[in-house]
Each structure stands twice: as structure tokens, then as C-alpha cells.
Design an enzyme around this catalytic site. Structure first.
Site: not given
Length: 138
Positions: A101, A99
């Protein structure tokens, strides 16, 4: 992945505040909201970290980053955005589904990540040696 919280959000097994979705990528608000608008961008296909990502998967994720970043800037009138990606426990990764951010920043004094300047520890020869070491593994 059975116990992956992000996979459960993708499968709609648990709630997530999804702001964007396409065939390959999902973007949703981080529950921690480091700052208002903190958003995560993930591949829908489970990959643990950057070491499991190939170029096409990475392109799918990063094709969405400017779109979400621009939306965050327009929505929150933030003054900047940190784009953060931790890979591996030693790097601070806590959810082991790749992922990115996007953390909106509003004032310089809120900047929570500080990078130490170790320039004095590396001369030109040191940097040249590091470059050679890295290039042998490309």
C-alpha cells in the site's frame, strides 16, 4: 488464482483503476481510498505474501515503489506517504495476493497507524538475545 480479486484485476475480469503496468507489476487505486491517491502495487504472478516472494520478484515490485510514490507526491502534493505491507491474517492481511500500500498523508493528525513504544520492556541483553535468535534463522 481463481478467486483472487487482484488476479481478476490483472486479467481484466473486473475493473481496476490501473495507474501503472509493466511486464511484472501492476499498480492500481485501492477501492477504499484511505486517503486520496491510496495505491496498491502488486506482482502480476500470484504470490500470497512475503513468504512466497523471492528476491527477484521483490525487486520487481520495489523497483516501482519510488516511481509511484513520486507520482503521488506530485499529483496530490501530499506531505508524506505510508508504505504498508501486511503478511498473514494475524498481521491484518485481507487480500491474500502480495501487495504494498502507498497511502498519501496530508496532515499529521490524519496519521492512522500508531506504533506503541515498548522500549522500556527491552534492555540491551534482551535485544542481543533477540538478534541472536533472528540471525540463526537467516
Amino acid at each position: 488464482m481463481e478467486n483472487c480479486i487482484f488476479c481478476k484485476i490483472i486479467a481484466r475480469e473486473i475493473p481496476g483503476h490501473i495507474v501503472y503496468e509493466d511486464e511484472h507489476v501492476l499498480a492500481f487505486l485501492d477501492i477504499s481510498q484511505t486517503t486520496e491517491g491510496h495505491t496498491l502495487i502488486i506482482p502480476k504472478k500470484h504470490r500470497v505474501d512475503v513468504f512466497e516472494m523471492d528476491a527477484p520478484k521483490m525487486e520487481q515490485v520495489f523497483a516501482v515503489v519510488p516511481k509511484i510514490a513520486t507520482a503521488l507526491k506530485k499529483t496530490f502534493n501530499c506531505r508524506g506517504i505510508n508504505m504498508v505491507n501486511n503478511n498473514g491474517e494475524a498481521a491484518g492481511q485481507t487480500v491474500f495476493h502480495y501487495h504494498v500500500h502507498l497511502i498519501p498523508r496530508y496532515e499529521k493528525d490524519q496519521f492512522g497507524m500508531r506504533f506503541v513504544n515498548n522500549m522500556q520492556d527491552y534492555d540491551t541483553e534482551d535485544l542481543a538475545a533477540l538478534k541472536v535468535r533472528i540471525k540463526t534463522n537467516l
